[in-house]
Design a protein around this motif. Sequence first.
Motif, PDB file in Angstrom:
ATOM      1  N   LEU A  52      -4.303   1.428   5.214  1.00 11.85           N
ATOM      2  CA  LEU A  52      -4.339   2.623   4.377  1.00 11.85           C
ATOM      3  C   LEU A  52      -4.572   3.866   5.216  1.00 11.85           C
ATOM      4  O   LEU A  52      -3.915   4.912   5.024  1.00 11.85           O
ATOM      5  N   CYS A 109     -11.221   1.320  -0.925  1.00 13.74           N
ATOM      6  CA  CYS A 109     -10.496   0.209  -0.308  1.00 13.74           C
ATOM      7  C   CYS A 109     -11.458  -0.778   0.340  1.00 13.74           C
ATOM      8  O   CYS A 109     -12.414  -0.382   1.016  1.00 13.74           O
ATOM      9  N   ASP A 158      -9.702   8.800   0.008  1.00 14.35           N
ATOM     10  CA  ASP A 158      -9.940   7.375   0.225  1.00 14.35           C
ATOM     11  C   ASP A 158     -11.357   7.122   0.733  1.00 14.35           C
ATOM     12  O   ASP A 158     -11.796   7.758   1.703  1.00 14.35           O
ATOM     13  N   LEU A 210       0.827  -1.209   0.000  1.00 14.19           N
ATOM     14  CA  LEU A 210       0.000   0.000   0.000  1.00 14.19           C
ATOM     15  C   LEU A 210       0.861   1.259   0.000  1.00 14.19           C
ATOM     16  O   LEU A 210       0.514   2.262  -0.638  1.00 14.19           O
ATOM     17  N   ILE A 228      -8.984  -0.954  -4.359  1.00  8.82           N
ATOM     18  CA  ILE A 228      -8.053  -1.839  -3.662  1.00  8.82           C
ATOM     19  C   ILE A 228      -8.884  -2.976  -3.090  1.00  8.82           C
ATOM     20  O   ILE A 228      -9.669  -2.787  -2.162  1.00  8.82           O
ATOM     21  N   SER A 263      -7.999  -1.533   4.719  1.00  8.73           N
ATOM     22  CA  SER A 263      -8.495  -0.183   5.008  1.00  8.73           C
ATOM     23  C   SER A 263      -7.839   0.405   6.249  1.00  8.73           C
ATOM     24  O   SER A 263      -7.531   1.596   6.306  1.00  8.73           O
TER      25      SER A 263
END
Length: 372
Positions: A211, A202, A225, A188, A254, A208
């Motif tokens: 991230l 994500c 995001d 990531l 993602i 998640s």
Amino acid sequence: MQALDFLSALSSDFFTGVPDSLLNPLCVALQEQYGQDPRHHIIGANEGSCAALAAGYYLSTGKVPVIYLQNSGEGNLVNPLVSLLHPRVYGIPALLIIGWRGEPGVRDEPQHAFQGEVTLPLLDTLGIPHSILSPQSTPDEVRQALETFRPFLEKGQCAAFVIRRGTFQHTSSWSSPNTCSMMRESVLETLLDCCGNAHLVCTTGKASRELFEIRERRNQGHGMDFLTVGSMGHASSIALSLALQNPHLSICCIDGDGAALMHLGAMAVIGQSRPRNLRHILLNNGCHESVGGMPSAGFSVHWPDLALACSYRSAWSVSRAEDLAPAFRECFQTEGPCFLEVRCATGSRKDLGRPTTSPAENRDLFTRSLKS
């Protein structure tokens, strides 16, 4: 209660389900007891397909199958429950083992709260008798509940055990076979270095969470995001709609192997829709890591061939760290929809936290970034 004692009390020899963290000791016990023998234990792609697997077992043997799931999977399960298993259709009995995430009064994540509130009312609405098991429950209580369920099961109805947190214990853990070297969090990090100003969608689980923490470390904010903290398997469809509605923006999904497998048909719709601004990144570690590490079918799929068969314009796979950044750069420079599988190791930092913003705050930050 020891998970093996629970299994002994059930006296069943076919189990299928989708792994759940509350049920992890039970899942580990099943893996140890049955290994990879699909005649007795199958980890399904989604809960609805588990109901179909259970139906096939009952039609073949006349014996009651067991379906295990987190309560968030009840939505996937409802259709075959009412249109396949139900007594007014084929009358196929099954015993449900449901992990009670978001139980009222028990602290949990926001995506589990409402699901926890409606778990028992939903079973009541479906006419499914149920018994709640807690850490104080005993195998004798399980046997007594099964006697209560027996008249219903004999009439082709389903019955359910609803499992409170901490109910099951098991002395060992499970680790899916995996020889990959790249850790998901480092993948990531590299993705963020290469994706430019892409908006990211994500998948649920640890991806998640990682991230979010990477953005925190970089002081980058979280407006780019969308963290799909629930709705497993639907991140790619969210990303598709965003890409179609915002053709001037770069959109990247993602995804995880377990999530992508859960609603695999989304890839066909992405290929059919042909969004030029969509990149689909699959982080594949071959397991359901966020709920305990049970194996998925992720390593059984040749993902690039599958993506091309679904009409993605391009597809690649990488498994070495030195190939990762070039693959990401090529992906974001190539007209979409394109697909990149990244084979990852299992595991994460022990101090991995959770997003400190609420889902509503995430929504508002993300929608503002789309408009700006």
